[in-house]
Motif scaffolding. Sequence first.
Motif, PDB file in Angstrom:
ATOM      1  N   LEU A 282       0.880  -1.150  -0.084  1.00 21.46           N
ATOM      2  CA  LEU A 282      -0.145   0.134   0.036  1.00 21.46           C
ATOM      3  C   LEU A 282       0.845   1.299   0.064  1.00 21.46           C
ATOM      4  CD1 LEU A 282      -2.749  -1.113   2.512  1.00 21.46           C
ATOM      5  CD2 LEU A 282      -2.793  -0.888   0.226  1.00 21.46           C
ATOM      6  N   THR A 283       1.926   1.261  -0.880  1.00 20.72           N
ATOM      7  CA  THR A 283       2.797   2.472  -0.667  1.00 20.72           C
ATOM      8  C   THR A 283       2.538   3.101  -2.159  1.00 20.72           C
ATOM      9  OG1 THR A 283       4.400   1.010  -1.961  1.00 20.72           O
ATOM     10  CG2 THR A 283       4.831   1.091   0.178  1.00 20.72           C
ATOM     11  N   HIS A 284       2.653   4.480  -1.960  1.00 23.73           N
ATOM     12  CA  HIS A 284       2.265   5.412  -3.010  1.00 23.73           C
ATOM     13  C   HIS A 284       3.444   6.235  -3.623  1.00 23.73           C
ATOM     14  CE1 HIS A 284       0.061   8.608  -4.581  1.00 23.73           C
ATOM     15  NE2 HIS A 284       0.438   9.549  -3.760  1.00 23.73           N
ATOM     16  N   ALA A 285       3.594   6.386  -4.925  1.00 22.69           N
ATOM     17  CA  ALA A 285       4.417   7.400  -5.571  1.00 22.69           C
ATOM     18  C   ALA A 285       3.775   8.623  -6.196  1.00 22.69           C
ATOM     19  CB  ALA A 285       5.099   6.611  -6.663  1.00 22.69           C
ATOM     20  N   LEU A 286       4.361   9.359  -6.548  1.00 20.04           N
ATOM     21  CA  LEU A 286       3.704  10.508  -7.594  1.00 20.04           C
ATOM     22  C   LEU A 286       3.235   9.752  -8.884  1.00 20.04           C
ATOM     23  CD1 LEU A 286       6.099  13.521  -6.891  1.00 20.04           C
ATOM     24  CD2 LEU A 286       3.931  13.408  -6.115  1.00 20.04           C
ATOM     25  N   VAL A 287       2.035  10.010  -9.049  1.00 22.26           N
ATOM     26  CA  VAL A 287       1.742   9.579 -10.496  1.00 22.26           C
ATOM     27  C   VAL A 287       2.374  10.184 -11.583  1.00 22.26           C
ATOM     28  CG1 VAL A 287      -0.083   9.145 -12.064  1.00 22.26           C
ATOM     29  CG2 VAL A 287      -0.348   8.931  -9.304  1.00 22.26           C
ATOM     30  N   ASP A 288       3.156   9.578 -12.575  1.00 19.57           N
ATOM     31  CA  ASP A 288       3.704  10.192 -13.407  1.00 19.57           C
ATOM     32  C   ASP A 288       2.779  10.737 -14.655  1.00 19.57           C
ATOM     33  OD1 ASP A 288       6.837   9.488 -15.267  1.00 19.57           O
ATOM     34  OD2 ASP A 288       5.794  11.415 -15.183  1.00 19.57           O
TER      35      ASP A 288
ATOM     36  N   GLY B 133      -1.656   7.652 -22.324  1.00 20.85           N
ATOM     37  CA  GLY B 133      -1.013   7.028 -21.241  1.00 20.85           C
ATOM     38  C   GLY B 133      -2.020   7.043 -19.901  1.00 20.85           C
ATOM     39  N   PHE B 134      -1.992   5.968 -19.164  1.00 21.55           N
ATOM     40  CA  PHE B 134      -2.665   5.754 -17.794  1.00 21.55           C
ATOM     41  C   PHE B 134      -1.663   5.326 -16.816  1.00 21.55           C
ATOM     42  CE2 PHE B 134      -5.108   3.127 -14.791  1.00 21.55           C
ATOM     43  CZ  PHE B 134      -6.064   3.988 -14.571  1.00 21.55           C
ATOM     44  N   ASN B 135      -1.883   6.026 -15.569  1.00 25.95           N
ATOM     45  CA  ASN B 135      -1.112   6.155 -14.656  1.00 25.95           C
ATOM     46  C   ASN B 135      -1.947   5.866 -13.446  1.00 25.95           C
ATOM     47  OD1 ASN B 135       0.006   8.551 -16.151  1.00 25.95           O
ATOM     48  ND2 ASN B 135       1.741   7.189 -15.743  1.00 25.95           N
TER      49      ASN B 135
ATOM     50  N   PRO C 136      10.624  -0.645 -15.750  1.00 29.60           N
ATOM     51  CA  PRO C 136       9.886   0.399 -16.764  1.00 29.60           C
ATOM     52  C   PRO C 136       8.482   0.917 -16.589  1.00 29.60           C
ATOM     53  CG  PRO C 136      11.079  -1.166 -17.952  1.00 29.60           C
ATOM     54  CD  PRO C 136      11.172  -1.759 -16.512  1.00 29.60           C
ATOM     55  N   LEU C 137       7.800  -0.003 -15.823  1.00 29.28           N
ATOM     56  CA  LEU C 137       6.365   0.297 -15.588  1.00 29.28           C
ATOM     57  C   LEU C 137       5.926   0.661 -14.234  1.00 29.28           C
ATOM     58  CD1 LEU C 137       4.604  -2.599 -17.807  1.00 29.28           C
ATOM     59  CD2 LEU C 137       5.095  -0.184 -18.283  1.00 29.28           C
ATOM     60  N   VAL C 138       6.913   0.613 -13.217  1.00 27.69           N
ATOM     61  CA  VAL C 138       6.725   0.503 -11.918  1.00 27.69           C
ATOM     62  C   VAL C 138       7.788   1.677 -11.066  1.00 27.69           C
ATOM     63  CG1 VAL C 138       6.487  -0.442  -9.710  1.00 27.69           C
ATOM     64  CG2 VAL C 138       5.841  -1.437 -11.603  1.00 27.69           C
ATOM     65  N   ASP C 139       7.051   2.778 -10.578  1.00 29.21           N
ATOM     66  CA  ASP C 139       8.118   3.744  -9.659  1.00 29.21           C
ATOM     67  C   ASP C 139       7.757   3.791  -8.375  1.00 29.21           C
ATOM     68  OD1 ASP C 139       9.079   4.758 -11.957  1.00 29.21           O
ATOM     69  OD2 ASP C 139       7.617   6.284 -12.286  1.00 29.21           O
TER      70      ASP C 139
ATOM     71  N   LEU D  87       3.593   3.350  -4.497  1.00 28.65           N
ATOM     72  CA  LEU D  87       3.961   2.699  -5.785  1.00 28.65           C
ATOM     73  C   LEU D  87       3.319   3.157  -6.924  1.00 28.65           C
ATOM     74  CD1 LEU D  87       4.443  -1.031  -4.870  1.00 28.65           C
ATOM     75  CD2 LEU D  87       6.305   0.522  -5.465  1.00 28.65           C
ATOM     76  N   SER D  88       3.672   3.525  -7.877  1.00 33.41           N
ATOM     77  CA  SER D  88       2.783   3.994  -9.106  1.00 33.41           C
ATOM     78  C   SER D  88       3.139   3.181 -10.161  1.00 33.41           C
ATOM     79  CB  SER D  88       3.028   5.430  -9.560  1.00 33.41           C
ATOM     80  OG  SER D  88       4.413   5.741 -10.056  1.00 33.41           O
TER      81      SER D  88
END
Length: 309
Positions: free
Chosen positions: A18-24, A65-67, A265-268, A305-306
Amino acid sequence: MPANKNFLIALILLCSPLTHALVDYTEAEAFSPQKSGASSVATKAPVSRSVTKPKQSSNTSEPMGFNTGLSYGTQDIELDGQSGKVETMGFEGHFQTRYNVFMAVSYFQTKSSSSSLVTERTSFQKGNPQIILGFNWLQFGKPSDLATIDLYGGISLGQSNSDFATERTDQLVGISTAKRFYNVALGLGYEVRLTGSGVANEMAIGNISKLSASLGWVVSPDIRFLIEGSTYSIESSDDSGAALRLQEKVSFSTVKPQLQLKITPLVDLTLGAKFRTKRLKDSNLTQARLWNLEGAYGNGIFAGLSFNI
């Protein structure tokens, strides 16, 4: 909380699903800082492009794109005569079209065991969903000195039966701009939240304005650093019939440093913190239900995570 305990919590959050990143919120530009304009999402008003994403192709058409991102964070509430701790889980989604139009949604839930902050419920309670529609208004300059301007508007939907959601339905309008300087980018933004009417047990407030600035630095293709500073101004209420209302203008400021790591490449992955540089003091302001404004009531840490499609 001692520094070593903060570090341990941050390390645990890195491993949490349940972590969170800035959506790109980006187009595939040579260098654009992530969410570098009006604000950052956790919460909140997103911008559509970033200056930290390497160019994927020479095709000049606008990519789709979808984030989406998941977040978890903790916050220490510090007001005169009132303190406590809250935990927040959030979701963000952003869809960028080929026609310079984007849409973003966000939602959060919050819980606390502090009796001074909640009534009887100690489980997660709903927050205010937010929907944004934006336009990539202008883009000019070479990839090495790219400049962008985006406009957006949206709505924050009121929710009932929650200690952490306002029953007001607010409207938002804003502008964000970003400018690249090689591997560094600067962003500026301004947003106005036109507040609606609440209920009798809420503090009536006036409109909320937000001025923000950000600095993004691409350290390497897999490591980015972003720091954002924001100042919020909350106008007094002109509703003379309200049982509880804000009688004079108040303001607070926050700074949010973040480290962004590209796992695949798909996960930040993002790890960050929120600090108040100018704080609200009156504990009665919790009755204004400002939980959807980042750092309104205290400092906190977060991770996420995004997923970029």
